[in-house]
Scaffold this motif. Structure first.
Motif, PDB file in Angstrom:
ATOM      1  N   ALA A 477       0.912  -1.178  -0.027  1.00  0.00           N
ATOM      2  CA  ALA A 477      -0.021   0.024  -0.147  1.00  0.00           C
ATOM      3  C   ALA A 477       0.883   1.206  -0.010  1.00  0.00           C
ATOM      4  N   ASP A 478       2.165   1.208   0.837  1.00  0.00           N
ATOM      5  CA  ASP A 478       2.963   2.377   0.737  1.00  0.00           C
ATOM      6  C   ASP A 478       3.664   2.483  -0.763  1.00  0.00           C
ATOM      7  N   GLU A 479       3.918   1.407  -1.417  1.00  0.00           N
ATOM      8  CA  GLU A 479       4.649   1.726  -2.648  1.00  0.00           C
ATOM      9  C   GLU A 479       3.559   2.143  -3.517  1.00  0.00           C
ATOM     10  N   ALA A 480       2.080   1.768  -3.306  1.00  0.00           N
ATOM     11  CA  ALA A 480       1.304   2.214  -4.583  1.00  0.00           C
ATOM     12  C   ALA A 480       1.018   3.668  -4.396  1.00  0.00           C
ATOM     13  N   PHE A 481       0.854   4.277  -2.936  1.00  0.00           N
ATOM     14  CA  PHE A 481       0.639   5.593  -2.771  1.00  0.00           C
ATOM     15  C   PHE A 481       1.816   6.474  -3.165  1.00  0.00           C
ATOM     16  N   ALA A 485       1.950   9.380  -6.014  1.00  0.00           N
ATOM     17  CA  ALA A 485       2.059  10.614  -5.633  1.00  0.00           C
ATOM     18  C   ALA A 485       3.681  11.005  -6.422  1.00  0.00           C
ATOM     19  N   GLN A 486       4.376  10.413  -6.770  1.00  0.00           N
ATOM     20  CA  GLN A 486       5.753  10.541  -7.480  1.00  0.00           C
ATOM     21  C   GLN A 486       5.244  10.951  -8.835  1.00  0.00           C
ATOM     22  N   ALA A 487       4.075  10.233  -9.496  1.00  0.00           N
ATOM     23  CA  ALA A 487       3.900  10.433 -10.992  1.00  0.00           C
ATOM     24  C   ALA A 487       3.114  11.629 -10.838  1.00  0.00           C
ATOM     25  N   HIS A 488       2.407  12.300  -9.895  1.00  0.00           N
ATOM     26  CA  HIS A 488       1.530  13.466  -9.839  1.00  0.00           C
ATOM     27  C   HIS A 488       2.158  14.590  -9.207  1.00  0.00           C
ATOM     28  N   THR A 489       3.398  14.496  -9.065  1.00  0.00           N
ATOM     29  CA  THR A 489       3.923  15.785  -8.452  1.00  0.00           C
ATOM     30  C   THR A 489       5.205  16.280  -9.147  1.00  0.00           C
ATOM     31  N   SER A 490       5.244  17.532  -9.280  1.00  0.00           N
ATOM     32  CA  SER A 490       6.413  18.161 -10.194  1.00  0.00           C
ATOM     33  C   SER A 490       7.515  18.325  -9.170  1.00  0.00           C
ATOM     34  N   SER A 492      11.137  19.601  -8.031  1.00  0.00           N
ATOM     35  CA  SER A 492      11.589  20.723  -7.987  1.00  0.00           C
ATOM     36  C   SER A 492      13.219  20.498  -8.116  1.00  0.00           C
ATOM     37  N   GLY A 493      13.847  19.378  -8.037  1.00  0.00           N
ATOM     38  CA  GLY A 493      15.257  19.268  -8.007  1.00  0.00           C
ATOM     39  C   GLY A 493      15.216  17.852  -8.998  1.00  0.00           C
ATOM     40  N   SER A 494      16.540  17.305  -8.755  1.00  0.00           N
ATOM     41  CA  SER A 494      16.861  15.857  -9.431  1.00  0.00           C
ATOM     42  C   SER A 494      16.067  14.958  -8.651  1.00  0.00           C
ATOM     43  N   PRO A 495      15.639  13.942  -9.334  1.00  0.00           N
ATOM     44  CA  PRO A 495      14.962  12.959  -8.505  1.00  0.00           C
ATOM     45  C   PRO A 495      15.972  12.010  -7.755  1.00  0.00           C
ATOM     46  N   SER A 496      15.295  11.607  -6.519  1.00  0.00           N
ATOM     47  CA  SER A 496      16.186  10.759  -5.567  1.00  0.00           C
ATOM     48  C   SER A 496      16.279   9.363  -5.941  1.00  0.00           C
ATOM     49  N   SER A 497      17.090   8.644  -5.498  1.00  0.00           N
ATOM     50  CA  SER A 497      17.397   7.373  -5.986  1.00  0.00           C
ATOM     51  C   SER A 497      16.198   6.311  -5.297  1.00  0.00           C
ATOM     52  N   ASN A 498      15.810   6.992  -4.084  1.00  0.00           N
ATOM     53  CA  ASN A 498      14.695   6.166  -3.490  1.00  0.00           C
ATOM     54  C   ASN A 498      13.440   6.253  -4.155  1.00  0.00           C
ATOM     55  N   ALA A 499      12.972   4.967  -4.585  1.00  0.00           N
ATOM     56  CA  ALA A 499      11.809   5.126  -5.349  1.00  0.00           C
ATOM     57  C   ALA A 499      10.402   5.583  -4.472  1.00  0.00           C
ATOM     58  N   LEU A 500      10.693   5.565  -3.110  1.00  0.00           N
ATOM     59  CA  LEU A 500       9.324   5.749  -2.443  1.00  0.00           C
ATOM     60  C   LEU A 500       9.728   7.398  -2.068  1.00  0.00           C
ATOM     61  N   SER A 501      10.743   7.850  -2.352  1.00  0.00           N
ATOM     62  CA  SER A 501      10.789   9.346  -2.064  1.00  0.00           C
ATOM     63  C   SER A 501      10.320  10.292  -3.005  1.00  0.00           C
ATOM     64  N   ILE A 502       9.562  11.557  -2.515  1.00  0.00           N
ATOM     65  CA  ILE A 502       9.048  12.266  -3.484  1.00  0.00           C
ATOM     66  C   ILE A 502       9.498  13.726  -3.094  1.00  0.00           C
ATOM     67  N   SER A 503       9.436  14.623  -3.990  1.00  0.00           N
ATOM     68  CA  SER A 503       9.696  16.278  -3.732  1.00  0.00           C
ATOM     69  C   SER A 503       8.531  16.498  -3.180  1.00  0.00           C
ATOM     70  N   THR A 504       8.448  17.709  -2.374  1.00  0.00           N
ATOM     71  CA  THR A 504       7.286  18.136  -1.651  1.00  0.00           C
ATOM     72  C   THR A 504       7.002  19.568  -2.519  1.00  0.00           C
ATOM     73  N   ASP A 506       4.652  23.148  -3.284  1.00  0.00           N
ATOM     74  CA  ASP A 506       4.125  24.035  -2.629  1.00  0.00           C
ATOM     75  C   ASP A 506       2.542  23.814  -1.807  1.00  0.00           C
ATOM     76  N   GLY A 507       2.050  24.607  -1.011  1.00  0.00           N
ATOM     77  CA  GLY A 507       0.799  24.209  -0.361  1.00  0.00           C
ATOM     78  C   GLY A 507      -0.444  24.397  -1.413  1.00  0.00           C
ATOM     79  N   ALA A 508      -0.312  25.419  -2.217  1.00  0.00           N
ATOM     80  CA  ALA A 508      -1.293  25.075  -3.294  1.00  0.00           C
ATOM     81  C   ALA A 508      -1.459  23.909  -4.027  1.00  0.00           C
ATOM     82  N   ALA A 509      -0.278  23.664  -4.652  1.00  0.00           N
ATOM     83  CA  ALA A 509      -0.213  22.191  -5.243  1.00  0.00           C
ATOM     84  C   ALA A 509      -0.702  20.986  -4.621  1.00  0.00           C
ATOM     85  N   LEU A 510      -0.141  21.204  -3.478  1.00  0.00           N
ATOM     86  CA  LEU A 510      -0.766  19.789  -2.418  1.00  0.00           C
ATOM     87  C   LEU A 510      -2.230  19.981  -2.320  1.00  0.00           C
ATOM     88  N   GLU A 511      -2.847  21.052  -1.989  1.00  0.00           N
ATOM     89  CA  GLU A 511      -4.230  21.130  -1.782  1.00  0.00           C
ATOM     90  C   GLU A 511      -4.983  20.561  -3.057  1.00  0.00           C
TER      91      GLU A 511
END
Length: 797
Positions: A477-481, A485-490, A492-504, A506-511
């Motif tokens: 379930a963690d992996e799916a989420f 989230a990674q696929a629908h998040t823009s 802001s920097g270079s992608p992390s090597s961790n497949a479960l890590s995503i960039s955060t 801003d507040g408006a985009a999160l909402e």
């Protein structure tokens, strides 16, 4: 609800006052024992309360298996009583009137008897006792009782001080007019005789929903019952002994709110002289209608939107008056008393404006200990308008006669409260403005907004995560989420090597990415009750949502911290204090009590290895209280929470020790921090992270002492600690007095400093050429007039 007395003092011509004074602190009038058994077949409320304009300032309280009491609402004492015996049962509230006979004050009480040893079986529910008693300067004379048997059953009795007639209403629709000796003058039967709900009485001169008439009727009766899925209304006019049905109508009980099941039971009902009728069905949806009577036809027009209520208890929701009740206060204002859902059960008093669908004011009453054990069976409630600015609230344990032992003495008691209200209430748009935020916690979010389209990728994500959690695969379930989230998040920097890590983002985009409805459905997967035997919680997803500031306590019925504690996720609890804005004081202090209890448990020997221990991380009491003290709270709610969860002085000692350390040198450190902030033109966090801000520490300490000072005084080990705190605070008071003399001189500089810090944090907007020319022209005009920052002019007359 009892037959409503005159509410003309709450008419539509009243004026609005401030919200803070609309509902006062409720106080107890009296309490009465509840019988554990009854010999009659019908089950009635243990206690009824009624109020009549014939006896102003006095309430009549009817107590099963005991008698009837006349209570002075201003002095809060009983002025007359009629003891009827433990084998007497009443079918409804008694009514009293006050008269003068031969210069003597006489109290006449009409009691509706359901059964008694001296009443024949065939006369049950048809018998009325007329009891007269002299009141002589506070001493009670001998009571005189006469028995009258009526041709039909009686459930309500109503008398008006302007007419000598008495109205008698049965639950089957029989309505009779009688004189003061209960001699029947006329009887009328309502066409429908289904499930009786309630009946309302209004003086004809106060009814605004009737057509204009030179000679208005003496009394208007609104008779309410239900049949199948319809609410049935009959409106009757009473003039002298003549009764006429002037209108009838019906409305569907289910309100048709999307996402709510269809229910066919009315559990609360109100009607006022302005013609506003509202009712709540067992799915807790609430609608209001405006009645209009014209040419023997009755129209019902819905006012406002249908409300889907939240946070209310669903126990025994099919019973009328069980767990909630309504009272019309004129115009579209309705008072709601309801028991909130567990575990923080309390009686919430909410003043609603149904025209705008907002809560104007609210108050909470802790459930008394004499009623608390009956929460599971339910609490019968009724609201009754008394004198101007007073409402009576009656709380009765439900079903005690069915559950309690027939030989044991009942520990339960019914309680009557007075709720002070501002007598000048009116529905205005000005009074409704700004109440949306306070209202949102009592409403289920718009179901339409929560529904996700079938082609929405979030719908598929919820289905996938639900399947993984049900199959005991929380890691999938963690992996799916995080994959979603990674696929629908823009990034802001270079992608992390961790497949479960995503960039955060801003507040408006999160909402926009998550949305209230999606997050609430996602949390429902973690805290669903149908799979409690399987691990289904995802702490990583939960912490990500909390850090993203998209979680609110209202998504889990206001019990976010309690739900997290069930899974031992204290890390998410600590994060919530920085990201969740609606944590309740009750929940906050309840977890502090849990930490105190855990701290007192015997600790294992550190030298002994415990390989089987998998205990989750728990913060220290100091770290947790640091977050609590720093969190914005309401003093009144915090006092209630402390009294509820920390009644033991031994528990308070542990918190006082922390506050004692945090009160040392607070003001001097605060001044040094401010000076550093001025020197750097930046906002510096006061006292760092070792202690909460000094002003919040003092505020929390004040609330704690207000709530429990008497308990601490009665506990000798706390005296030294209180003296220590006092020794720290006294020098601070003197320093505040000395520094206070500089307030006037330094205030302009403080305002300039705050403006500079704010502009630096938010950025100063660039001045346009047009704005520069306007500012320059204004300065030249000021110079020409000779007006500077300081100018003294003398006018001699």
């Amino acid at each position: 609800m009892d037959g409503s007395p005159d509410t003309s003092e709450y008419n539509c011509s009243s004026t609005q006052t401030s919200m803070s004074s609309l509902i006062g602190e409720p106080f107890q009038v009296s309490s009465y024992p509840v019988p554990t058994r009854t010999r009659h077949e019908k089950v009635h409320n243990p206690t009824y309360a009624s109020y009549s304009r014939d006896f102003p300032g006095h309430a009549t309280v009817t107590v099963q298996a005991e008698g009837i009491h006349i209570v002075d609402l201003s002095e809060l004492h009983t002025v007359a009583s009629h003891t009827c015996g433990s084998n007497v049962a009443f079918s409804g509230p008694a009514s009293s009137r006050y008269t003068l006979e031969d210069d003597e004050r006489i109290c006449t009480t009409y009691a509706l008897v359901s059964s008694a040893p001296e009443v024949a079986v065939k006369n049950r529910d048809r018998t009325v006792w007329i009891m007269k008693q002299k009141i002589l300067g506070g001493t009670l004379g001998k009571s005189d009782k006469r028995e009258i048997v009526l041709p039909h059953e009686v459930a309500r009795i109503y008398s008006d001080d302007k007419i000598s007639n008495i109205l008698l209403v049965s639950s089957t629709g029989d309505i009779s007019v009688a004189d003061d000796e209960l001699n029947i003058q006329s009887t009328l039967v309502c066409p429908h005789q289904q499930n009786f709900l309630d009946v309302f009485f209004f003086p004809g001169t106060s009814c605004n929903f009737l057509p204009p008439h030179e000679n208005p009727p003496d009394t208007i009766i609104v008779f309410c019952s239900s049949s199948d899925s319809m609410l049935l209304l009959s409106i009757l006019s009473v003039t002298g002994k003549d009764m006429t049905i002037i209108g009838q109508n019906q409305v569907s009980i289910p309100h048709g709110v999307p996402g709510r099941k269809t229910d066919h039971h009315v559990i609360a009902l109100s009607c006022g002289p302005c013609g506003v009728l509202s009712y709540i069905n067992e799915s807790h949806t609430w609608a209001a209608y405006q009645l209009e009577v014209n040419n023997l036809t009755t129209s019902m027009t819905q006012i406002g939107e249908t409300l889907a209520l939240a946070q209310l208890s669903h126990s025994n929701a099919h019973s009328f008056g069980r767990g909630m009740c309504l009272l019309s206060l004129g115009s579209s204002l309705v008072l709601l008393a309801a028991m909130t859902a567990t575990p923080s059960s309390e009686i919430s008093i909410l003043l609603w404006d149904m025209r705008y669908g907002v809560v104007i004011a609210s108050h909470a009453i802790p459930i008394p200990s004499t009623i608390a054990p009956s929460i599971k069976q339910g609490i019968d409630m009724s609201l009754l308008l008394a004198d101007a600015g007073q409402v009576l609230l009656t709380l009765c344990p439900a079903n005690i006669s069915r559950t309690a032992s027939s030989t044991s003495e009942s520990p339960y008691r019914s309680i009557v409260y007075i709720i002070p209200l501002d007598p000048n209430l009116k529905s205005t748009i000005a009074g409704a403005i700004g109440k949306t935020h306070a209202t949102s916690e009592w409403l289920v979010p718009n179901p339409k907004a929560e529904t996700l389209a079938d082609n929405d990728p979030r719908s598929k994500l919820l289905v996938d995560m639900s399947n993984h959690l049900q199959h005991n695969e929380p890691h999938k379930a963690d992996e799916a989420f995080f994959r979603w989230a990674q696929a629908h998040t823009s990034a802001s920097g270079s992608p992390s090597s961790n497949a479960l890590s995503i960039s955060t983002p801003d507040g408006a985009a999160l909402e926009a990415l998550y949305g209230y409805g999606f997050v609430k459905q996602l949390l429902a997967l973690f805290f669903a009750k149908e799979y409690t035997d399987k691990p289904q919680y995802s702490p990583r997803v939960m912490r990500h949502l909390i850090e993203s500031r998209v979680v609110s306590a209202g998504m889990i019925d206001g019990r976010l911290l309690t739900a997290l504690k069930q899974y031992g996720d204290w890390e998410s609890i600590m994060l919530s204090f920085n990201s969740v804005v609606d944590i309740s004081e009750d929940e906050m202090i309840s977890l502090a009590k849990a930490l105190i209890d855990e701290q007192r448990e015997p600790q294992p020997d550190p030298e002994v290895m415990n390989v089987d221990s998998n205990k989750a991380w728990t913060p220290t009491l100091s770290a947790y209280m640091l977050m609590c003290v720093s969190y914005p709270t309401s003093p009144a709610a915090l006092r209630l929470a402390i009294r509820k969860h920390l009644p033991d002085a031994q528990d308070l000692i542990l918190i006082l020790e922390l506050l004692d350390g945090w009160t040392v040198g607070g003001t001097e450190e605060y001044i040094r921090t401010l000076l550093k902030s001025v020197a750097s033109n930046t906002l510096i966090e006061h006292r760092g992270g070792a202690a909460p801000p000094y002003d919040k520490t003092i505020s929390f300490l004040q609330v704690l002492l207000d709530a429990s000072f008497v308990s601490l005084l009665q506990f000798p080990p706390s005296h030294d600690l209180l003296r220590s705190i006092m020794s720290h605070i006294e020098p601070e008071i003197g320093l505040h007095e000395r520094v206070g003399n500089l307030r006037g001189a330094l205030e302009p500089f403080a305002k300039a400093q705050n403006r500079i810090v704010k502009e630096r944090a938010e950025g100063t907007p660039k001045e346009t050429p047009n704005e520069w020319r306007k500012r320059r022209k204004h300065q030249e005009q000021q110079i020409a007039l000779g007006v500077g920052l300081y100018r003294l002019e003398e006018l001699v007359i």
